[in-house]
Enzyme design. Structure first.
Site, PDB file in Angstrom:
ATOM      1  CB  THR A 116      12.952   6.618 -25.336  1.00 19.49           C
ATOM      2  OG1 THR A 116      13.716   7.539 -26.106  1.00 19.49           O
ATOM      3  CG2 THR A 116      12.227   5.667 -26.279  1.00 19.49           C
ATOM      4  CG  HIS A 117      15.926   8.233 -22.359  1.00 20.07           C
ATOM      5  ND1 HIS A 117      16.802   7.532 -21.559  1.00 20.07           N
ATOM      6  CD2 HIS A 117      16.013   7.666 -23.596  1.00 20.07           C
ATOM      7  CE1 HIS A 117      17.415   6.592 -22.290  1.00 20.07           C
ATOM      8  NE2 HIS A 117      16.943   6.649 -23.524  1.00 20.07           N
ATOM      9  CE1 TYR A 131      -2.947 -20.853  11.402  1.00 19.80           C
ATOM     10  CE2 TYR A 131      -2.453 -21.375  13.689  1.00 19.80           C
ATOM     11  CZ  TYR A 131      -2.996 -20.524  12.746  1.00 19.80           C
ATOM     12  OH  TYR A 131      -3.589 -19.359  13.141  1.00 19.80           O
ATOM     13  CD  GLU A 159      -1.586  14.879  -7.503  1.00 21.49           C
ATOM     14  OE1 GLU A 159      -0.683  15.366  -6.812  1.00 21.49           O
ATOM     15  OE2 GLU A 159      -2.684  15.427  -7.677  1.00 21.49           O
ATOM     16  CB  SER A 192      -5.804  24.947  -5.372  1.00 21.94           C
ATOM     17  OG  SER A 192      -5.244  25.834  -4.424  1.00 21.94           O
ATOM     18  CD  GLN A 237      -5.379 -14.510  14.518  1.00 21.77           C
ATOM     19  OE1 GLN A 237      -5.967 -15.561  14.783  1.00 21.77           O
ATOM     20  NE2 GLN A 237      -5.160 -13.576  15.423  1.00 21.77           N
ATOM     21  CB  SER A 296      -8.239 -12.854  13.975  1.00 23.16           C
ATOM     22  OG  SER A 296      -8.898 -14.088  14.170  1.00 23.16           O
ATOM     23  CE  LYS A 356      -7.444 -14.711   9.183  1.00 19.31           C
ATOM     24  NZ  LYS A 356      -6.397 -15.735   9.035  1.00 19.31           N
ATOM     25  CE  LYS A 397      -2.063  23.531  -9.002  1.00 19.70           C
ATOM     26  NZ  LYS A 397      -1.424  23.591  -7.683  1.00 19.70           N
ATOM     27  CG  ASN A 409      -4.374  20.437  -7.836  1.00 18.71           C
ATOM     28  OD1 ASN A 409      -3.605  20.948  -8.638  1.00 18.71           O
ATOM     29  ND2 ASN A 409      -4.651  20.963  -6.655  1.00 18.71           N
ATOM     30  CG  ASN A 461      -4.530 -25.349  12.489  1.00 13.40           C
ATOM     31  OD1 ASN A 461      -4.898 -24.307  13.037  1.00 13.40           O
ATOM     32  ND2 ASN A 461      -3.680 -26.192  13.049  1.00 13.40           N
TER      33      ASN A 461
HETATM   34  N1  ARG Z   1      -7.811 -17.198  13.660  1.00  9.26           N
HETATM   35  C1  ARG Z   1      -6.877 -18.178  13.258  1.00  9.26           C
HETATM   36  C2  ARG Z   1      -6.110 -17.705  12.023  1.00  9.26           C
HETATM   37  O1  ARG Z   1      -6.548 -16.817  11.412  1.00  9.26           O
HETATM   38  C3  ARG Z   1      -7.560 -19.460  12.949  1.00  9.26           C
HETATM   39  C4  ARG Z   1      -6.717 -20.677  13.103  1.00  9.26           C
HETATM   40  C5  ARG Z   1      -6.390 -20.885  14.529  1.00  9.26           C
HETATM   41  N2  ARG Z   1      -5.721 -22.111  14.722  1.00  9.26           N
HETATM   42  C6  ARG Z   1      -5.122 -22.414  15.873  1.00  9.26           C
HETATM   43  N3  ARG Z   1      -4.537 -23.549  15.939  1.00  9.26           N
HETATM   44  N4  ARG Z   1      -5.108 -21.598  16.886  1.00  9.26           N
HETATM   45  O2  ARG Z   1      -5.075 -18.222  11.701  1.00  9.26           O
END
Ligand code: ARG
Length: 465
Positions: free
Chosen positions: A162-163, A324, A297, A284, A329, A30, A332, A290, A292, A117
């Site tokens: 309205t509408h 956990y 948008e 455009s 993971q 990660s 994020k 134009k 825009n 964790n």
């Molecule tokens: N990179 C992991 C995550 O984002 C960190 C925690 C990993 N924990 C584990 N027991 N492998 O969740």
């Protein structure tokens, strides 16, 4: 096939003879995105090390070496000199491995009474908390931009819909203040989420707590949390804070998309209610006429992305057993992207609202179109002739039909024509058919009358400082 040429991970590979398959590394790592948590990770580790020393779990010398080493790792990352490694999976192990290179043996003591964790939950919460603060700042800047528009145009008339059909005249300021209210609730949702999330997971360790005599209150307060999270299983398994952030962001982005849609409509050649500045319009390549409203948008569309992240994380969390699981993971990237998108949207909308120019003559002409003061006529009949509202509505309907047949506005009907609707009608009725009188009469609390709008503006100015 397992890649036998790689050695086992130095952080957890004690029982592994070989390193991971390349594909395993690709799906597992990660670091490509969680390196964004480096500052939070280092802050969490510093707080943890200081606490371990204070509790006599680490020597003061080791804790100092760790603290200083972490500072130099932080400096390396900020200078762009740090080499992130996918083999080290994530930000936690990347930082720790580098710490070991920098300070040697004491680095291995940092992870006492801690797990990745509780570490990742802590880092991610700290990061999300910062984003909440940034979102509130962005929202307030946008509210101020709407306030400025509202103050300038507290008594400018425009059609209220309205509408998307002409309903009753309203004031420009009133319309702007509607968004100030929505954004105020958005900021409130972020504040509520912040207060609820502000409990420290650190020290929950892997899931069950630890046998070391740690002080979770100390690390919580060092990191600006209100208190430690009360249950270690919950502390490491909880991602409610991320879901609340995404939910609040989704509602906020939904609000932005509504005003974006209004801007798209209002800036069209058919409406011409507003002109967006050159800075927020595009041309455009084939149609020279134009202008825009691309930014509007895109703002209308961005909710798709933020809501998508919200649904994605709900789906990740659904049905996960305690505590956990590596599934988590996947939290994020969704939150990172949603947060970046929200900040960009708030900034772009603030720019557009500051820049947009209301086309007052067009707004005023449109305000009276479509028999927009028909309700004022009906109200006059109730007020002056004591008609029941239902009967007044009926009389007014007949007069609207008459004006429609003649192809004119209500105010263009002669007194005799008006009296064909009800004999009690007098010249005085004309005064309520004008759009300015119409809006000025709506003085009920929260109504569109300029004085009410000015009161709303004053309230919010005081609140936003
Ligand atoms: N990179 C992991 C995550 O984002 C960190 C925690 C990993 N924990 C584990 N027991 N492998 O969740």
């Amino acid at each position: 096939m397992t890649d036998k040429t790689k050695s086992a991970n130095t952080m957890w590979g004690g029982r592994f003879a070989a390193g991971p398959d390349a594909i395993m590394e690709a799906i597992n790592a990660s670091i490509g995105y969680d390196k964004r948590l480096y500052a939070q990770d280092i802050a969490g580790s510093r707080a943890h090390a200081a606490m371990l020393a204070a509790q006599g779990i680490l020597t003061q010398a080791d804790a100092e070496a760790i603290g200083e080493g972490l500072q130099s790792v932080l400096a390396e990352i900020e200078a762009g000199d740090f080499v992130f490694s996918a083999a080290l999976e994530d930000i936690h192990m990347n930082v720790e491995a580098r710490l070991k290179e920098v300070i040697g043996e004491p680095a291995g003591r940092l992870h006492t009474a801690r797990s990745r964790n509780d570490q990742v939950a802590t880092d991610f919460k700290l990061w999300t908390r910062d984003q909440i603060d940034a979102a509130i700042t962005g929202i307030e800047a946008l509210q101020k931009a709407f306030l400025t528009q509202a103050e300038a145009g507290a008594d400018w008339v425009m059609p209220g819909f309205t509408h998307l059909q002409s309903a009753q005249p309203v004031t420009w300021g009133h319309h702007m203040m509607a968004y100030v209210e929505m954004l105020g609730r958005d900021a409130g949702r972020f504040r509520d989420a912040r207060a609820r999330m502000n409990e420290s997971p650190l020290g929950a360790a892997a899931l069950a707590g630890t046998s070391f005599p740690i002080d979770r209150h100390a690390t919580a307060s060092a990191l600006g949390f209100d208190r430690p999270a009360a249950n270690s299983l919950d502390a490491v398994a909880d991602r409610d804070f991320a879901l609340e952030f995404l939910s609040a962001a989704s509602i906020c982005a939904m609000h932005l998309s509504r005003f974006a849609e209004e801007l798209v409509i209002w800036s069209s050649a058919q409406f011409r209610f507003v002109r967006l500045s050159d800075g927020f319009s595009t041309g455009s390549s084939i149609m020279p006429q134009k202008r825009n409203p691309d930014a509007a948008e895109l703002l209308r569309a961005k909710l798709g992305r933020i809501l998508g992240a919200t649904v994605a994380l709900f789906t990740v969390m659904k049905g996960l057993p305690l505590a956990y699981s590596k599934d988590m993971q996947e939290d994020k990237e969704q939150v990172f992207d949603a947060a970046d998108t929200l900040m960009l949207c708030l900034a772009a909308m603030t720019g557009m609202v500051r820049d947009m120019a209301a086309n007052r003559p067009v707004l005023e002409a449109a305000a009276g179109a479509g028999f927009a003061t028909a309700t004022d006529l009906a109200d006059w009949l109730v007020r002056e002739l004591n008609l029941p509202f239902r009967e007044a509505h009926h009389v007014t309907g007949a007069l609207v039909a008459l004006a429609e047949k003649k192809g004119c506005d209500l105010a263009d009907l002669t007194l005799a024509e008006l009296q064909s609707g009800h004999p009690g009608i007098t010249q005085d009725l004309y005064s309520v058919l004008g759009v300015h009188n119409s809006v000025a009469s709506r003085t009920s609390y929260g109504g569109t009358a300029p004085d009410q709008v000015r009161a709303q503006v004053a309230r919010w100015k005081e609140r936003l400082g």
